[in-house]
Design an enzyme around this catalytic site. Structure first.
Site, PDB file in Angstrom:
ATOM      1  N   GLU A  76     113.311  54.999  98.357  1.00 12.49           N
ATOM      2  CA  GLU A  76     113.116  55.059  99.803  1.00 12.49           C
ATOM      3  C   GLU A  76     113.836  53.923 100.531  1.00 12.49           C
ATOM      4  O   GLU A  76     114.391  54.133 101.622  1.00 12.49           O
ATOM      5  CB  GLU A  76     111.623  55.006 100.130  1.00 12.49           C
ATOM      6  CG  GLU A  76     111.329  55.155 101.614  1.00 12.49           C
ATOM      7  CD  GLU A  76     109.843  55.084 101.913  1.00 12.49           C
ATOM      8  OE1 GLU A  76     109.478  55.307 103.066  1.00 12.49           O
ATOM      9  OE2 GLU A  76     109.061  54.796 100.988  1.00 12.49           O
ATOM     10  N   ASP A  77     113.858  52.736  99.939  1.00 16.90           N
ATOM     11  CA  ASP A  77     114.324  51.555 100.675  1.00 16.90           C
ATOM     12  C   ASP A  77     115.639  50.966 100.185  1.00 16.90           C
ATOM     13  O   ASP A  77     116.097  49.960 100.718  1.00 16.90           O
ATOM     14  CB  ASP A  77     113.244  50.458 100.624  1.00 16.90           C
ATOM     15  CG  ASP A  77     111.980  50.871 101.356  1.00 16.90           C
ATOM     16  OD1 ASP A  77     112.082  51.684 102.285  1.00 16.90           O
ATOM     17  OD2 ASP A  77     110.903  50.389 100.982  1.00 16.90           O
TER      18      ASP A  77
END
Length: 696
Positions: A76-77
């Site tokens: 996600e990051d």
């Protein structure tokens, strides 16, 4: 923050067979991928996944779970992909990381939708692997521990409310009470700072005034049990601030009136010792009636097991005592995580039966709001215990009925349910169950759930299944009517209509199956002209609507009655053609015709029932509706327009309630049949002017 070697050593301490090289690789991977990213606290971002992995090692979870915790934010990051994860750490870890990642992609959604979708993704993820939930709960717990670093008060409040509403109850439902209590405390501090500070101040005052009383009581209890030959540990515990505040609010009492702020736990060697200890305490001090609970013989749905009792100690002091084995205590604090043996998942299967119910709710819910209603019902309600005739035990929410019980046993049994015996007696399906009831469900394979059941069922599983069955039944009935109308329409087309013409019509109307076409015709979504043109393009040139063709004779005929016998349609249920009907023969009176699901039939069990059916002339019946409109200009006119568009004549309209911003009406309308009535209901429910529309 745990250093790399410290984390690896913690895993190897309880799992010497763990792959040390892979654990090291995962630690380095998350540090490299997150690079210079910072958290709101100013710490390196990779400190967060490392701390989450540390929480997983505290629970002694398997290697794949630890690695998932380390990597759970990388997709996600960072620039990492699921394919990268699979290439480096294998398909199992990739699947788990993907599951956790999906739960996190909700931050940009509107708040209400986010809450519902959050639950949906949670439950779907749990259906694949419970470890996804455990990592996500640890992730949320660590985020709550650092919540105070977030500058935006609105964001802190949103995260705290979401934690209180969703994450803490789910932690409780898998028995992770330590996680639940800490989440509640941290969220409570953010949401109610004044109450949190006040209760903590009072607890500190209580501790300073205690004068060793808690230790003295614990010692006295331990001595008395030792005299009875029991080897036990006894210690006092303090009720959590949120639990105190919740009890004060729920019971409308002051801090001083909360009697179990301090409670005591007794840990024994065996189940037999638990009951022995209970007997010793009850014969030493008077126990308070109604305050005893046996969660050992009947555990909570999350597997929690303990004996709870309250005693009248010296000087009329009320003392709460929990008695459990040391093994029960370990499992009670961390629930599924404390005894999750992934290689032997069948051992934990008994603890996650409630998960299967929630997963079934997900599959049957129509939309996000319906899902949220059903899952909240499943998560929050208190429980009662009821038995099948063969002795199988089922836990249900307080207020559950025989229908809820049927669906709890099996969805197919609920769908076929037509009656129930409770403790050997025939009882109405809407009867609330009590603790210890023995429930026998009477079934009929040809039966179907009734919409009226939604008025009394309380479990999310039952509500979801009933709504789904009713929707499917309504669609089938409307499609059947549409099929008859199609034959009439096809007869007016100047060509022989075969499979080729129908395939062409489906393509022109952008439909997949013939059933879709029949439903659209039955639901009046297509006009005769549109259907004819789809079947044979150009055939409607110069077509004039034949008013005589669509005219219907206004009469009702019933099959199954002796010729010459008079009948009346019951005004309690207003049956219309298409409803399954029965007649009640009354001495010296006409036969009263009821819909099969009419609640009035429950009070007429001893009457003479007659199986009936609608005759060929079955039009002009009266349907009764309850419609709630938004109380604003034009809504009544819009409702009247819907009736006019559907060619329904209103015979009675009575305002029953005015409760701003809503106005409710009881309405009687003349309809052709059940499909006609359902089309009107569908049109009403689709209108922005209508808050609710139901058939009475």
């Amino acid at each position: 923050m745990l250093r790399q070697y410290e984390l690896v050593e913690k895993v190897l301490d309880y799992d010497p067979q763990a792959d040390e090289a892979m654990l090291n690789r995962a630690y380095v991977y998350t540090v490299q991928k997150h690079g210079t990213q910072k958290r709101a606290s100013g710490d390196p971002y990779f400190s967060h996944p490392v701390e989450v992995a540390g929480l997983m090692t505290d629970l002694k979870l398997d290697q794949a779970t630890i690695i998932t915790a380390l990597l759970h934010d990388t997709v996600e990051d960072t620039l990492a992909t699921i394919e990268d994860i699979e290439a480096h750490f294998g398909p199992e870890v990739a699947r788990l990381v993907d599951g956790v990642t999906k739960l996190s992609k909700i931050e940009t959604m509107p708040e209400n939708e986010r809450a519902a979708e959050n639950l949906r993704k949670f439950l779907l993820a749990m259906s694949e692997d419970i470890r996804v939930l455990l990592v996500k709960l640890a992730d949320r717990l660590h985020n709550m521990r650092t919540l105070h670093f977030i500058k935006s008060p609105e964001k802190r409040q949103r995260i705290a409310r979401e934690t209180m509403d969703i994450y803490a109850p789910l932690a409780e439902r898998v028995g992770m009470y330590e996680y639940m209590h800490e989440m509640q405390a941290l969220a409570f501090r953010e949401l109610e700072p004044e109450a949190y500070a006040t209760i903590n101040t009072r607890l500190e005052q209580l501790r300073s005034q205690d004068g060793g009383q808690v230790d003295a009581i614990a010692l006295k209890v331990k001595q008395r049990l030792a005299e009875a030959g029991l080897r036990v540990e006894v210690y006092g515990r303090e009720k959590h601030p949120f639990s105190i505040w919740h009890k004060m609010a729920e019971r409308h009492v002051s801090f001083e009136q909360v009697t179990d702020i301090m409670a005591f736990r007794v840990l024994t060697d065996s189940e037999e010792d638990c009951y022995h200890a209970l007997g010793v305490l009850h014969t030493t001090w008077q126990f308070l009636p109604g305050k005893f609970k046996d969660y050992i013989s009947t555990p909570k749905t999350n597997g929690y097991r303990s004996l709870h009792t309250s005693l009248m100690y010296e000087n009329s002091m009320r003392v709460e005592v929990q008695i459990r084995t040391r093994e029960m205590h370990r499992r009670n604090e961390f629930g599924l995580a404390a005894h999750w043996a992934y290689k032997q998942a069948d051992k934990a299967d008994g603890q996650v039966g409630w998960l299967r119910d929630l997963i079934e709710i997900v599959e049957q819910s129509h939309d996000a709001e319906e899902l949220l209603e059903h899952t909240r019902l499943a998560i929050y309600q208190d429980r009662i215990f009821a038995f099948t005739p063969k002795g199988s035990l089922f836990q249900l929410p307080k207020g559950a009925t025989a229908v809820d019980f049927a669906f709890a046993v099996h969805t197919d049994l609920g769908l076929a349910c037509v009656g129930a015996k409770i403790n050997g007696r025939h009882m109405p399906l809407r009867t609330p169950l009590s603790n210890g009831d023995v429930v026998e469900i009477i079934k009929n394979p040809g039966a179907a759930p009734q919409l009226s059941w939604l008025a009394f069922v309380v479990t999310g599983k039952a509500r979801a299944a009933i709504r789904r069955a009713v929707r499917l039944k309504e669609r089938d009935e409307v499609a059947a009517i549409g099929s008859k109308l199609f034959d009439e329409i096809a007869a007016r087309v100047p060509a022989r209509i075969g499979k080729k013409a129908i395939r062409g019509a489906l393509q022109r109307l952008d439909m997949d199956e013939p059933d879709d076409l029949m439903y659209a015709i039955g639901a009046a979504k297509l006009t005769d002209r549109e259907v004819m043109e789809a079947l044979v393009p150009g055939c409607t040139a110069g077509f004039e609507e034949d008013e005589e063709w669509s005219r219907r004779e206004r009469a009702i005929s019933i099959r199954g009655l002796t010729p010459g016998v008079a009948f009346e349609l019951a005004t309690c249920c207003h049956p219309v053609p298409g409803d399954r009907i029965v007649g009640i023969r009354r001495k010296g009176e006409t036969v009263l015709v009821h819909a099969i699901d009419c609640l009035e039939l429950a009070s007429g069990v001893d009457n003479d029932w007659i199986d009936l059916a609608w005759g060929n002339r079955s039009v002009g019946a009266v349907g009764q509706l309850t419609v709630t409109l938004y109380d604003r200009p034009g809504t009544l006119a819009e409702m009247a327009g819907i009736f006019a568009q559907n060619k329904a004549n209103v015979t009675t309209l009575v305002q029953t309630q005015l409760d701003h911003p809503f106005t409710s009406y009881d309405i009687e309308i003349e309809v052709q049949d059940l499909a006609h009535l359902n089309r009107i209901l569908s049109a009403l429910r689709a209108s922005d002017a209508v808050a609710q529309a139901e058939r009475q």
